[in-house]
Scaffold this motif. Structure first.
Motif, mmCIF file in Angstrom:
data_model
loop_
_atom_site.group_PDB
_atom_site.id
_atom_site.type_symbol
_atom_site.label_atom_id
_atom_site.label_comp_id
_atom_site.label_asym_id
_atom_site.label_seq_id
_atom_site.Cartn_x
_atom_site.Cartn_y
_atom_site.Cartn_z
ATOM 1 N N LEU A 1 2.862 -7.021 1.044
ATOM 2 C CA LEU A 1 2.514 -7.421 -0.327
ATOM 3 C C LEU A 1 1.069 -7.900 -0.328
ATOM 4 O O LEU A 1 0.707 -8.816 0.415
ATOM 5 N N VAL A 2 0.270 -7.260 -1.169
ATOM 6 C CA VAL A 2 -1.141 -7.647 -1.298
ATOM 7 C C VAL A 2 -1.319 -8.292 -2.671
ATOM 8 O O VAL A 2 -1.254 -7.597 -3.694
ATOM 9 N N PRO A 3 -1.501 -9.620 -2.743
ATOM 10 C CA PRO A 3 -1.772 -10.245 -4.042
ATOM 11 C C PRO A 3 -3.147 -9.782 -4.533
ATOM 12 O O PRO A 3 -4.135 -9.895 -3.808
ATOM 13 N N LEU A 4 -3.159 -9.228 -5.734
ATOM 14 C CA LEU A 4 -4.400 -8.625 -6.245
ATOM 15 C C LEU A 4 -5.166 -9.585 -7.127
ATOM 16 O O LEU A 4 -4.563 -10.358 -7.883
ATOM 17 N N SER A 5 -6.486 -9.479 -7.059
ATOM 18 C CA SER A 5 -7.291 -10.112 -8.089
ATOM 19 C C SER A 5 -7.916 -8.972 -8.907
ATOM 20 O O SER A 5 -8.491 -8.035 -8.339
ATOM 21 N N THR A 6 -7.710 -9.023 -10.204
ATOM 22 C CA THR A 6 -8.209 -7.974 -11.096
ATOM 23 C C THR A 6 -9.006 -8.636 -12.221
ATOM 24 O O THR A 6 -8.998 -9.863 -12.349
ATOM 25 N N ALA A 7 -9.609 -7.808 -13.072
ATOM 26 C CA ALA A 7 -10.438 -8.360 -14.153
ATOM 27 C C ALA A 7 -9.619 -9.282 -15.060
ATOM 28 O O ALA A 7 -10.142 -10.277 -15.567
#
Ligand code: SAM
Length: 230
Positions: free
Chosen positions: A105-111
């Motif tokens: 699981l890769v916690p994403l940072s998005t706009a």
């Protein structure tokens, strides 16, 4: 299945002393006593059946009697990249993705993502992975990676790469053969921006739909995990 307990050390047949929260769980919560059957695991892919040998105030001794290697993992890597939803919803997401066999699981940072988890939160979520693995029988722990920016992740991810996108009509079954490694991405509550979707497509990602309604982040991730695991 005998009650399962996680031990963060190498295991092999013979006596092993368990302390800390797992000893509390064994002796106080489950009220196990000498002679009771238990199964230990440490995330190495095996499990270790044994019996409680003795129970002391702060530790429990288990007599490991064998090693078993049941096949409970998916036969391919299944990576999920998801901006973590708020509060308890992140706990549910982690628990269910663990049950469904997700490997990473890769916690994403998005706009548009609003939750920016710190290391302590990710460590707490890794504890949910252990609890879910105790319950569902997995002997390999889902890995929670550091928070990663979408711009970086979408360029470096490998395998068949699918992006859940509202309004898309292509189904994942149309683009992926069973057995292939999959990397799946889900957007934040506000959705991916057009630029983020454009960057993904340019990097070789394919957009997939999950039906006619707009799903919350964790619902979309769980639905996609089920479809990927079949
Ligand atoms: N207004 C946002 C949009 O249109 O993208 C809604 C975002 S939705 C709450 C959160 C994420 O779940 C989306 O970015 C998408 O990845 C996924 N999602 C939700 N419903 C979906 C559907 N029906 N098909 C595909 N993906 C969906």
């Amino acid at each position: 299945m005998a009650d399962r307990f996680y031990i963060n050390s190498a295991l092999s047949p013979g006596l092993v002393s368990v302390s800390g929260p797992e000893a509390h769980h064994l002796a106080v919560v489950c009220r196990l006593r000498p002679g009771d059957a238990v199964t230990l695991f440490n995330g190495d892919g095996h499990e270790y059946p044994g019996r409680v040998a003795s129970v002391a105030k702060k530790s429990v001794t288990i007599d490991i009697q064998g090693i078993a290697s049941p096949e409970r993992e998916l036969p391919f890597r299944l990576t999920f990249a998801v901006p973590l939803p708020k509060g308890d919803r992140a706990d549910v997401l982690v628990e269910k993705l663990t049950e469904l066999g997700v490997t990473d699981l890769v916690p994403l940072s998005t706009a548009r993502s609003v939750v920016h988890p710190r290391d302590a939160k990710l460590e707490r979520l890794q504890r949910h992975v252990i609890e879910a693995s105790k319950q569902c029988g997995r002997n390999v722990l889902m890995q929670i990676h550091p928070v990663t920016a979408w711009a970086d992740f979408c360029r470096t991810a490998t395998g068949v790469r699918v992006l859940a996108h509202v309004g898309e009509t292509v189904a994942i079954s149309e683009i992926r053969k069973l057995g292939e490694d999959v990397t799946a991405a889900v957007g934040p509550e506000g959705g991916f921006t057009e630029e983020e979707v454009f960057a993904a497509r340019a990097a070789g990602w394919q957009a997939v739909g999950l039906g006619r309604t707009v799903l919350r982040v964790e619902t979309a991730a769980l639905a996609l995990a089920v479809l990927c695991g079949r």
